[in-house]
Design a protein around this motif. Structure first.
Motif, PDB file in Angstrom:
ATOM      1  N   THR A 106      55.720  36.554  36.306  1.00  0.00           N
ATOM      2  CA  THR A 106      56.196  35.184  36.119  1.00  0.00           C
ATOM      3  C   THR A 106      55.025  34.249  35.850  1.00  0.00           C
ATOM      4  O   THR A 106      53.893  34.498  36.279  1.00  0.00           O
ATOM      5  CB  THR A 106      56.952  34.684  37.365  1.00  0.00           C
ATOM      6  N   GLU A 107      55.311  33.166  35.167  1.00  0.00           N
ATOM      7  CA  GLU A 107      54.271  32.179  34.886  1.00  0.00           C
ATOM      8  C   GLU A 107      53.750  31.574  36.185  1.00  0.00           C
ATOM      9  O   GLU A 107      52.562  31.338  36.351  1.00  0.00           O
ATOM     10  CB  GLU A 107      54.838  31.089  33.968  1.00  0.00           C
ATOM     11  N   ALA A 108      54.665  31.339  37.124  1.00  0.00           N
ATOM     12  CA  ALA A 108      54.241  30.773  38.404  1.00  0.00           C
ATOM     13  C   ALA A 108      53.412  31.763  39.216  1.00  0.00           C
ATOM     14  O   ALA A 108      52.572  31.363  40.020  1.00  0.00           O
ATOM     15  CB  ALA A 108      55.469  30.341  39.211  1.00  0.00           C
ATOM     16  N   GLY A 109      53.656  33.054  38.994  1.00  0.00           N
ATOM     17  CA  GLY A 109      52.960  34.070  39.783  1.00  0.00           C
ATOM     18  C   GLY A 109      51.674  34.570  39.173  1.00  0.00           C
ATOM     19  O   GLY A 109      50.877  35.234  39.851  1.00  0.00           O
ATOM     20  N   PHE A 110      51.446  34.281  37.888  1.00  0.00           N
ATOM     21  CA  PHE A 110      50.213  34.746  37.252  1.00  0.00           C
ATOM     22  C   PHE A 110      49.781  33.725  36.193  1.00  0.00           C
ATOM     23  O   PHE A 110      50.173  33.790  35.037  1.00  0.00           O
ATOM     24  CB  PHE A 110      50.414  36.124  36.614  1.00  0.00           C
ATOM     25  N   ASN A 111      48.977  32.782  36.624  1.00  0.00           N
ATOM     26  CA  ASN A 111      48.440  31.749  35.731  1.00  0.00           C
ATOM     27  C   ASN A 111      47.006  31.449  36.129  1.00  0.00           C
ATOM     28  O   ASN A 111      46.457  32.087  37.036  1.00  0.00           O
ATOM     29  CB  ASN A 111      49.313  30.486  35.780  1.00  0.00           C
ATOM     30  N   GLU A 112      46.403  30.489  35.476  1.00  0.00           N
ATOM     31  CA  GLU A 112      44.981  30.215  35.731  1.00  0.00           C
ATOM     32  C   GLU A 112      44.738  29.804  37.176  1.00  0.00           C
ATOM     33  O   GLU A 112      43.748  30.213  37.797  1.00  0.00           O
ATOM     34  CB  GLU A 112      44.479  29.122  34.790  1.00  0.00           C
ATOM     35  N   SER A 113      45.636  29.022  37.742  1.00  0.00           N
ATOM     36  CA  SER A 113      45.465  28.582  39.123  1.00  0.00           C
ATOM     37  C   SER A 113      45.515  29.757  40.089  1.00  0.00           C
ATOM     38  O   SER A 113      44.705  29.853  41.017  1.00  0.00           O
ATOM     39  CB  SER A 113      46.559  27.566  39.475  1.00  0.00           C
ATOM     40  N   VAL A 114      46.463  30.670  39.871  1.00  0.00           N
ATOM     41  CA  VAL A 114      46.591  31.854  40.729  1.00  0.00           C
ATOM     42  C   VAL A 114      45.346  32.725  40.637  1.00  0.00           C
ATOM     43  O   VAL A 114      44.774  33.142  41.655  1.00  0.00           O
ATOM     44  CB  VAL A 114      47.840  32.667  40.341  1.00  0.00           C
ATOM     45  N   VAL A 115      44.925  33.014  39.407  1.00  0.00           N
ATOM     46  CA  VAL A 115      43.771  33.885  39.191  1.00  0.00           C
ATOM     47  C   VAL A 115      42.507  33.251  39.769  1.00  0.00           C
ATOM     48  O   VAL A 115      41.660  33.933  40.361  1.00  0.00           O
ATOM     49  CB  VAL A 115      43.612  34.197  37.692  1.00  0.00           C
ATOM     50  N   ARG A 116      42.366  31.941  39.621  1.00  0.00           N
ATOM     51  CA  ARG A 116      41.201  31.251  40.185  1.00  0.00           C
ATOM     52  C   ARG A 116      41.194  31.359  41.712  1.00  0.00           C
ATOM     53  O   ARG A 116      40.158  31.612  42.325  1.00  0.00           O
ATOM     54  CB  ARG A 116      41.202  29.777  39.763  1.00  0.00           C
TER      55      ARG A 116
END
Length: 531
Positions: free
Chosen positions: A17-27
């Motif tokens: 999901t976009e909420a589960g894997f995005n730049e904020s999550v990865v950071r």
């Protein structure tokens, strides 16, 4: 302080999901791993670089440069692979980094971006230890804790004797890995060449395409490669999981080649090439359980090796029967290759019996003298070597092995999408407690069931679902997914004949299907069966 942590499962963190894997999550995950590594380096007084690489997925390649830059901003040196890299190749680089760069230069581990065999739209974030293994549960727990309570550390480079600013360098991970297979694992390329075995390979549009063919071609071996591109056609909707259905094209081509020569086999790898897919001379798909049997037979009879056999508790006990013939000890672990890796490392460090083979029914294995991470490239090469040395096709070799075992084993996996997972698991746990109100009339060997559960809990800190040993040598494992509404039932029956084992398995399957329908409102058509 972060509101929540992105939890690492058996092989890292994954989401589609976009909420589960995005730049904020990865950071957030990257900063937590940086905190963990920097704290270790400050305590030990020694700075080490971090490796980073990943599979061909767009999400993997998208975030790798960002992660590298975030690590440099934290004062960490980064070595980034040149292009995509299979998981086992990066794991080898993490374990033996001194072979790649300056002598005696160890690394702090490797960040691995892959969602493995999951659908293409998944993103995956993993960490490999300096032993070349997936992060153990204790380390993953620290990553999660530091997401919730970040330390926001920056490496004190001057205090650790580093005068230059942190930097990003690239390295080619291939050559030392390939040399290791040839020189340390003694892969018999000469016999393979002389045998004339025909090899067909399907990388499934994924990471293995630039590595597995090269391992053979550089040794003068011919290989026919399907889907030799990372540009998937529009009609391709499958996921890079080398199972029977996904390898229909490979099966057809093996069958065609099999009309010309008996020494032919089909091979495949998943998205990051840590799992394998194998087909015999008739284009028949061989289950991972069968491949583990073939591998153990090959290691003992052709390579003359001995050691412990380690398997997950969701893996066929036919492997135990073959190991018993060779008088080899068998160790059972929870599901997840990280537990098998822990056992490889523990036995090496403690001077225990070396692990000869570690494997699981989901399609992963490694062997003595190699990294403690599963390696689908090596698994494929061992199948080629086995056919060449035995001068017999895989199908006939497998028939021989099964005849030597004596008893017949039938294994299958049921997958059910249901929100009742926790309840189902709790209900079946009553069997393990000897509770007479358990939900179905299974004849459980209570003493054996409780002893096995206690062993797992004491050694690995988890029972990983509920495994029930049934009277007659059969067994059942129930596991509920922690990330999605999914329950899996692993069943295995044994009998004096193939038909008898199949009948017993069918009986147990029907018991489960009836229970799911009556107590949990799961329709039979919602149950997926995998052999």
């Amino acid at each position: 302080m972060s509101a929540s942590a992105y939890a690492f499962g058996t092989s890292g963190y994954r989401s589609n999901t976009e909420a589960g894997f995005n730049e904020s999550v990865v950071r957030q995950i990257t900063h937590a791993i940086a905190d963990y590594l920097i704290e270790q380096m400050h305590q030990n007084g020694l700075a080490k670089p971090v490796l980073i690489g990943g599979d061909t997925r767009e999400k993997s390649q998208q975030f790798i440069p960002h992660i590298a830059q975030w690590l440099v901003e934290k004062g960490l040196d980064v070595y980034q692979t040149q292009g995509e890299v299979p998981t086992p190749v990066l794991a080898y680089a993490a374990a033996f980094f001194e072979q790649y760069e300056q002598p005696h230069m160890a690394c702090a581990g490797a960040i691995l971006m892959t969602a493995s065999h999951n659908p293409w739209d998944y993103g995956g974030y993993n960490f490999l230890t300096p032993d070349g293994a997936v992060a153990p549960a204790s380390m993953s727990a620290e990553f999660e804790r530091l997401q919730q309570s970040p330390l926001n550390l920056t490496l004190n480079r001057k205090k650790l004797g580093l005068q230059e600013p942190a930097s990003i360098r690239t390295f080619d991970p291939y050559s030392p890995y390939a040399a290791h297979l040839k020189e340390n694992l003694d892969l018999d390329y000469e016999t393979i060449r002389e045998s004339g075995v025909a090899i067909l390979y399907d990388p499934m549009y994924a990471t293995g395409r630039r590595f597995f063919p090269r391992l053979l071609q550089e040794e003068g071996l011919a290989i026919d490669v399907l889907n030799d591109t990372d540009q998937r056609p529009a009609h391709y909707e499958g996921m890079p999981n080398p199972g029977q259905t996904a390898l229909a094209e490979l099966s057809s081509q093996v069958q065609a080649m099999g009309r010309q020569t008996e020494l032919v086999l089909g091979l495949a790898n998943d998205g990051d090439a840590d799992r394998f897919g194998v087909m015999d001379e008739a284009g028949r798909y061989l289950s991972p359980n069968d491949v583990l049997l073939l591998t153990l037979y090959h290691l003992v009879n052709h390579r003359r090796q001995k050691g412990a056999v380690v398997r997950s508790q969701a893996t066929s006990h036919a492997l135990d029967a073959l190991a018993a013939r060779y008088r080899l000890p068998v160790i059972q672990t929870p599901v997840g290759y990280k537990y098998i890796a822990e056992t490889f490392i523990e036995h090496q460090q403690a001077g225990k019996t070396p692990v000869l083979l570690g494997g699981e029914s989901s399609g992963g294995l490694s062997i003595q003298g190699h990294i403690p991470e599963k390696d689908g490239l090596l698994a494929n090469l061992l199948m080629v070597e086995m056919v060449a040395q035995a001068e017999k096709p895989l199908g006939k070799l497998l028939e021989k092995i099964k005849s030597e075992i004596g008893a017949h084993y039938r294994f299958e996996e049921l997958s059910i999408k249901t929100e009742a997972g926790p309840t189902i698991l709790s209900d079946f746990a009553q069997y393990r407690q000897g509770n007479e109100t358990a939900p179905t009339p299974l004849r459980v060997d209570l003493a054996k069931t409780q002893k096995a559960a206690k062993t797992l809990e004491n050694h690995y800190g988890t029972t990983d679902g509920v495994k029930l040993y049934l009277e007659g040598g059969h067994w059942l494992l129930v596991r509920a997914s922690g990330t999605e509404p999914l329950v899996r039932f692993y069943l295995e029956a044994t009998g004096p004949s193939e038909e008898a084992a199949q009948d017993i398995l069918a009986e147990h399957r029907q018991t489960i299907v009836d229970l799911l329908a009556t107590k949990y409102a799961v329709r039979p058509e919602a149950i997926a069966v995998k052999h």
